[in-house]
Design an enzyme around this catalytic site. Sequence first.
Site, PDB file in Angstrom:
ATOM      1  NE  ARG A  21      -2.961   1.920  -3.031  1.00 16.99           N
ATOM      2  CZ  ARG A  21      -1.993   2.250  -2.200  1.00 16.99           C
ATOM      3  NH1 ARG A  21      -1.725   1.496  -1.174  1.00 16.99           N
ATOM      4  NH2 ARG A  21      -1.264   3.319  -2.404  1.00 16.99           N
ATOM      5  CG  ASN A  39      -1.173   0.215  -5.537  1.00 17.56           C
ATOM      6  OD1 ASN A  39      -2.329   0.345  -5.896  1.00 17.56           O
ATOM      7  ND2 ASN A  39      -0.399   1.241  -5.252  1.00 17.56           N
TER       8      ASN A  39
END
Length: 122
Positions: A21, A39
């Site tokens: 990320r 996520n």
Amino acid sequence: MAARARRSVRVTGRVQGVGFRPWAARLARSLEVAGTVCNTGDGVRIAIEGDPHALDAFLCALRDAPPTAAAVERIDVANEDPRGERGEVLCLLDADDVGAAHHLADGERGLAQAILEGRRRQ
């Protein structure tokens, strides 16, 4: 005004717990695209918006040069209508934050980003 596009991207494989990320957020910033990354139960979901060529470059890097600890198994991409998002990608903590982020006005995005940054420092 330059053309804008938006893509919804789902990435599966070993993409959690490997810095995926933050890597995606840095890549998006470097390409000057906006959106979200978070996520999910089966991988990572990314929504990006900006110049179509920048989005293509983002997707190429996702496919060809992901973080070394990641193992991308699949990338699903869908075109969406642009929402007028501008600014930086929010590196979100979990999927529950996505719904909240999509309801923010442009002026509130900076505040949301500051809150998330503060949450990460704790």
